[in-house]
Motif scaffolding. Structure first.
Motif, PDB file in Angstrom:
ATOM      1  N   GLY A  75       0.760  -1.200   0.038  1.00 12.41           N
ATOM      2  CA  GLY A  75      -0.199   0.120  -0.055  1.00 12.41           C
ATOM      3  C   GLY A  75       0.593   1.301   0.024  1.00 12.41           C
ATOM      4  N   MET A  76       1.898   1.242  -0.923  1.00  8.13           N
ATOM      5  CA  MET A  76       2.737   2.663  -0.803  1.00  8.13           C
ATOM      6  C   MET A  76       1.769   3.808  -1.545  1.00  8.13           C
ATOM      7  N   PHE A  77       0.793   3.469  -2.439  1.00  5.52           N
ATOM      8  CA  PHE A  77      -0.226   4.483  -2.752  1.00  5.52           C
ATOM      9  C   PHE A  77      -1.601   4.383  -2.516  1.00  5.52           C
ATOM     10  N   PRO A  78      -2.380   5.471  -2.146  1.00  8.41           N
ATOM     11  CA  PRO A  78      -3.820   5.183  -1.934  1.00  8.41           C
ATOM     12  C   PRO A  78      -4.407   4.606  -3.043  1.00  8.41           C
ATOM     13  N   PRO A  79      -5.699   4.038  -2.745  1.00  4.07           N
ATOM     14  CA  PRO A  79      -6.505   3.495  -3.875  1.00  4.07           C
ATOM     15  C   PRO A  79      -7.209   4.573  -4.490  1.00  4.07           C
ATOM     16  N   GLY A  80      -7.939   4.504  -5.603  1.00  7.66           N
ATOM     17  CA  GLY A  80      -8.585   5.459  -6.307  1.00  7.66           C
ATOM     18  C   GLY A  80      -9.449   6.317  -5.563  1.00  7.66           C
ATOM     19  N   PRO A  81     -10.337   7.226  -6.229  1.00 12.91           N
ATOM     20  CA  PRO A  81     -11.334   8.119  -5.602  1.00 12.91           C
ATOM     21  C   PRO A  81     -12.412   7.227  -4.985  1.00 12.91           C
ATOM     22  N   ASP A  82     -12.612   6.122  -5.697  1.00 10.75           N
ATOM     23  CA  ASP A  82     -13.854   5.413  -5.344  1.00 10.75           C
ATOM     24  C   ASP A  82     -13.387   4.433  -4.190  1.00 10.75           C
ATOM     25  N   GLY A  83     -12.238   4.377  -3.708  1.00 14.72           N
ATOM     26  CA  GLY A  83     -11.838   3.283  -2.819  1.00 14.72           C
ATOM     27  C   GLY A  83     -11.321   2.223  -3.369  1.00 14.72           C
ATOM     28  N   ARG A  84     -11.455   1.861  -4.613  1.00 16.90           N
ATOM     29  CA  ARG A  84     -10.810   0.837  -5.248  1.00 16.90           C
ATOM     30  C   ARG A  84      -9.863   1.121  -6.145  1.00 16.90           C
ATOM     31  N   LEU A  85      -9.171   0.013  -6.807  1.00 15.37           N
ATOM     32  CA  LEU A  85      -8.271   0.290  -7.731  1.00 15.37           C
ATOM     33  C   LEU A  85      -8.971   0.719  -9.032  1.00 15.37           C
ATOM     34  N   GLU A  86      -8.494   1.626  -9.826  1.00 14.33           N
ATOM     35  CA  GLU A  86      -9.430   2.119 -10.850  1.00 14.33           C
ATOM     36  C   GLU A  86      -9.301   1.235 -12.246  1.00 14.33           C
ATOM     37  N   ASP A  99      -0.820   1.460 -13.023  1.00 17.55           N
ATOM     38  CA  ASP A  99       0.238   0.453 -12.818  1.00 17.55           C
ATOM     39  C   ASP A  99       0.771   0.498 -11.554  1.00 17.55           C
ATOM     40  N   ALA A 100       1.143   1.692 -11.238  1.00 22.86           N
ATOM     41  CA  ALA A 100       1.799   1.910  -9.717  1.00 22.86           C
ATOM     42  C   ALA A 100       0.927   1.602  -8.610  1.00 22.86           C
ATOM     43  N   ARG A 101      -0.275   2.019  -8.805  1.00 25.43           N
ATOM     44  CA  ARG A 101      -1.314   1.834  -7.601  1.00 25.43           C
ATOM     45  C   ARG A 101      -1.260   0.519  -7.590  1.00 25.43           C
ATOM     46  N   ALA A 102      -1.679  -0.371  -8.834  1.00 25.22           N
ATOM     47  CA  ALA A 102      -1.960  -1.897  -8.591  1.00 25.22           C
ATOM     48  C   ALA A 102      -0.796  -2.422  -8.042  1.00 25.22           C
ATOM     49  N   GLN A 103       0.375  -2.346  -8.407  1.00 23.51           N
ATOM     50  CA  GLN A 103       1.422  -2.909  -8.035  1.00 23.51           C
ATOM     51  C   GLN A 103       1.699  -3.004  -6.337  1.00 23.51           C
ATOM     52  N   SER A 104       1.207  -1.525  -5.701  1.00 19.21           N
ATOM     53  CA  SER A 104       1.332  -1.344  -4.406  1.00 19.21           C
ATOM     54  C   SER A 104       0.478  -2.222  -3.786  1.00 19.21           C
ATOM     55  N   PHE A 105      -0.620  -2.770  -4.284  1.00 26.15           N
ATOM     56  CA  PHE A 105      -1.530  -3.833  -3.885  1.00 26.15           C
ATOM     57  C   PHE A 105      -1.801  -5.253  -4.319  1.00 26.15           C
ATOM     58  N   GLU A 106      -0.623  -5.453  -5.064  1.00 24.76           N
ATOM     59  CA  GLU A 106      -0.780  -6.786  -5.791  1.00 24.76           C
ATOM     60  C   GLU A 106      -0.617  -7.978  -4.839  1.00 24.76           C
ATOM     61  N   GLU A 107       0.366  -7.618  -3.456  1.00 21.44           N
ATOM     62  CA  GLU A 107       0.445  -8.812  -2.605  1.00 21.44           C
ATOM     63  C   GLU A 107      -0.419  -8.530  -1.319  1.00 21.44           C
ATOM     64  N   LEU A 108      -1.416  -7.642  -1.499  1.00 19.89           N
ATOM     65  CA  LEU A 108      -2.360  -7.673  -0.273  1.00 19.89           C
ATOM     66  C   LEU A 108      -3.073  -8.876   0.292  1.00 19.89           C
ATOM     67  N   GLN A 109      -2.935  -9.345   1.308  1.00 21.15           N
ATOM     68  CA  GLN A 109      -3.618 -10.231   2.034  1.00 21.15           C
ATOM     69  C   GLN A 109      -4.464  -9.876   3.010  1.00 21.15           C
ATOM     70  N   PRO A 110      -5.616 -10.926   3.281  1.00 21.44           N
ATOM     71  CA  PRO A 110      -6.573 -10.480   4.440  1.00 21.44           C
ATOM     72  C   PRO A 110      -5.882 -10.142   5.872  1.00 21.44           C
ATOM     73  N   GLY A 111      -6.446  -9.267   6.170  1.00 18.92           N
ATOM     74  CA  GLY A 111      -5.773  -8.765   7.570  1.00 18.92           C
ATOM     75  C   GLY A 111      -4.774  -7.574   7.083  1.00 18.92           C
ATOM     76  N   ASP A 112      -4.474  -7.208   5.795  1.00 22.97           N
ATOM     77  CA  ASP A 112      -3.509  -6.064   5.831  1.00 22.97           C
ATOM     78  C   ASP A 112      -4.248  -4.751   5.643  1.00 22.97           C
ATOM     79  N   GLU A 113      -5.558  -4.707   5.826  1.00 23.18           N
ATOM     80  CA  GLU A 113      -6.000  -3.466   5.645  1.00 23.18           C
ATOM     81  C   GLU A 113      -5.512  -2.367   6.549  1.00 23.18           C
ATOM     82  N   ASN A 114      -5.112  -2.769   7.510  1.00 23.37           N
ATOM     83  CA  ASN A 114      -4.618  -1.974   8.646  1.00 23.37           C
ATOM     84  C   ASN A 114      -3.107  -1.832   8.760  1.00 23.37           C
ATOM     85  N   ARG A 115      -2.354  -2.450   7.755  1.00 25.81           N
ATOM     86  CA  ARG A 115      -0.809  -2.663   7.815  1.00 25.81           C
ATOM     87  C   ARG A 115      -0.585  -1.765   6.392  1.00 25.81           C
ATOM     88  N   LEU A 116      -1.287  -0.931   5.705  1.00 28.51           N
ATOM     89  CA  LEU A 116      -0.683  -0.233   4.672  1.00 28.51           C
ATOM     90  C   LEU A 116       0.042   0.878   4.753  1.00 28.51           C
TER      91      LEU A 116
END
Length: 434
Positions: A75-86, A99-116
Motif C-alpha cells: 500500500g505505498m499509494f492510496p486507492p482511487g477516489p472510489d476506494g478501489r483500484l481504478e 500500474d503503480a497503484r496496482a503494484q502497491s496492492f498486488e500482494e495484499l492479503q486478508p488482514g493487511d487493511e490496517n498495515r498499509l
C-alpha cells in the motif's frame, strides 16, 4: 601481482557497496516494521535473484546487479477516489498511475487493511523514508570521523616544505626569481627546510590554516616566528610583505584563479598524515557536507564536460561525476599504490564513506522515485490536512503520490541516461588517482 591487487581492491569496494545498500534498506525495513507496515520483500540489488530466504512474512535476498536495493511495502499509494483500484485507462500517463497503484496492492492479503503504508500518519511515513538515507549518513560520519581521529588525514602542516627565494606575485605564474625581485621574508629571516613553526608573535600556532590567516592578516608588520629546529626552539624576526597571493578557501587551501593582496612570508608548508581532534573532525565533516551539496547542485553543469570526456577528446576532470564502476576502479587502484597498508585502508574507507554520503544527499532530493520524493509527498499531505483543520474544512484525505508517477518515470529516465553517460566515461576515460 598488480593485477591481483587491482582485482582485490575492486572486490573489497564491491563488498563495501553491498553493505552500504543493505544498511540503507535496513533503515527502511526496521522503521516500517516498527510502525506495523507489512514488508513482503527486502532485496539487495536488482535483476535475477541469486539467493533468498523467507523469515516470517518477509523474503530476504540478494540479486545479480549490485546497483541498488529495495524493500517492498504494502500500500505505498492510496486507492482511487472510489476506494478501489481504478479501471485500466487507454491514456499512457494514466496507465502509469494505475500500474503503480496496482503494484502497491498486488500482494495484499486478508488482514493487511490496517498495515498499509499510506494509512500511516505522515510523520511516520517521513521517518520510514528518511531512515534509509539517514543510515548512509550515519555510516559516512562514523567512517570519516573514525579515520580522521585515529589514523589522520593528509593535510598541510606548519612544517616548512620549501622556502621561497624572492617575492613573486601569484598571477605572474613563474617560479624563478628575476633581477630586482625582493628577497622573501622567510628567506631573510633564516627559515629553513624542516623548521616547524610553533608560535606566531608569541601565540601558539594550532594548525596551518590558523598560521596562514595570521600571516595574511599582518602585511607590512614586523613579526616573530618561533620554530623548532634540531630539538631546539628559535625565534626568527622578519617583516611581512604585502603581496598578491591566491585567495584562501578558509581551510588552508586556495581558490583557483582568484587572487587577493595580503601578508606574505614566502614558504610552502609540508604535507603529512595528521590526526584530527573531535572538533577538527566535526569541522571537516561539515565542509564535506557543504562540498557534497555544492557538487550535487553543480551536477547538471558538468554534463557537457563529461560528454566530451566520454565521446570526445576532452580530459576527465578530477571533480568529474563518477559512478559505481569508476569508484570500483579507484578502489582497485588504491591497493596498487606504493604506500603503506594503513594508508590504503584509510583511502578505501574514505571511498566507501564518500559513497554513503553521496547516497544520502542524492536520495534526499524531493523527486520521485527517490526517498525524498515520498518524504515531500507526506509533508505536503500533512500541510494540507493541518490547513484544512485550521480553517475547519473537510479532511482532504491522503495525498495521492501515485499521480506523480509520470514525473517519476521522466526523472528515472534522466537518471538512467546520466548513469549510462557516467558509465561510458568511467570505462573509456576514467578518473585516476596518484
Amino acid at each position: 601481482m598488480t593485477t591481483l591487487m587491482m582485482i582485490l581492491g575492486i572486490v573489497v569496494f564491491a563488498i563495501g557497496l553491498l553493505f552500504s545498500i543493505a544498511w540503507h534498506e535496513l533503515g527502511h525495513l526496521s522503521t516500517a516494521k516498527l510502525f506495523g507496515i507489512r514488508v513482503p520483500q527486502y532485496m539487495v540489488g536488482f535483476g535475477p535473484t541469486i539467493w533468498s530466504r523467507k523469515k516470517g512474512e518477509t523474503e530476504y535476498g540478494v540479486k545479480a546487479i549490485p546497483l541498488g536495493g529495495y524493500i517492498r511495502m504494502i500500500g505505498m499509494f492510496p486507492p482511487g477516489p472510489d476506494g478501489r483500484l481504478e479501471a485500466r485507462s487507454t491514456s499512457p500517463w494514466r496507465g502509469m498511475v494505475e500500474d503503480a497503484r496496482a503494484q502497491s496492492f498486488e500482494e495484499l492479503q486478508p488482514g493487511d487493511e490496517n498495515r498499509l503504508f499510506y494509512t500511516r500518519k505522515p510523520w511516520k511515513r517521513v521517518i520510514v523514508m528518511f531512515a534509509g538515507p539517514f543510515m548512509n549518513l550515519i555510516l559516512a560520519v562514523v567512517i570519516f570521523m573514525g579515520v580522521m581521529m585515529t589514523f589522520g588525514i593528509q593535510t598541510q602542516t606548519t612544517t616548512v616544505g620549501k622556502v621561497s627565494d624572492c617575492v613573486i606575485q601569484q598571477s605572474e605564474n613563474r617560479t624563478k626569481c628575476a633581477k630586482g625581485d625582493q628577497a622573501a621574508p622567510a628567506k631573510a629571516a633564516g627559515l629553513k627546510l624542516g623548521d616547524k613553526i610553533v608560535a606566531f608573535n608569541g601565540e601558539p600556532v594550532k594548525d596551518w590554516s590558523a598560521l596562514q590567516n595570521d600571516i595574511r592578516a599582518n602585511p607590512g608588520k614586523d613579526v616573530t616566528l618561533t620554530v623548532e629546529r634540531g630539538g631546539e626552539r628559535l625565534d626568527l624576526n622578519t617583516q611581512l610583505i604585502r603581496n598578491q597571493v591566491s585567495k584562501s578557501d578558509g581551510n588552508g587551501g586556495y581558490v583557483e584563479g582568484e587572487y587577493v593582496y595580503a601578508g606574505f612570508l614566502g614558504f610552502t608548508p609540508a604535507s603529512g598524515i595528521v590526526q584530527q581532534s573531535f572538533g577538527q573532525s566535526v569541522d571537516r565533516m561539515g565542509d564535506m557536507m557543504e562540498n557534497g551539496v555544492e557538487s550535487l547542485i553543480s551536477l547538471p553543469s558538468k554534463v557537457p564536460a563529461l560528454w566530451d570526456a566520454a565521446f570526445g577528446d576532452g580530459p576527465r576532470e578530477d571533480d568529474s561525476p563518477m559512478g559505481v564502476v569508476g569508484a570500483a576502479r579507484v578502489g582497485g587502484e588504491v591497493l596498487t599504490l606504493d604506500i603503506p597498508p594503513e594508508n590504503q585502508i584509510a583511502m578505501m574507507l574514505f571511498l566507501v564513506a564518500g559513497f554513503n554520503l553521496s547516497l544520502f544527499l542524492f536520495n534526499m532530493l524531493p523527486l520521485l522515485p527517490l526517498d525524498g520524493g515520498h518524504i515531500a509527498g507526506a509533508l505536503w499531505e500533512s500541510l494540507r490536512r493541518n490547513v484544512a483543520k485550521v480553517f475547519r474544512r473537510p479532511d482532504p484525505g491522503p495525498f495521492d503520490v501515485a499521480k506523480l508517477m509520470p514525473v517519476a518515470y521522466v526523472v528515472a529516465g534522466i537518471f538512467i541516461c546520466f548513469t549510462l553517460l557516467v558509465l561510458v566515461a568511467d570505462v573509456v576515460n576514467p578518473v585516476r588517482i596518484s
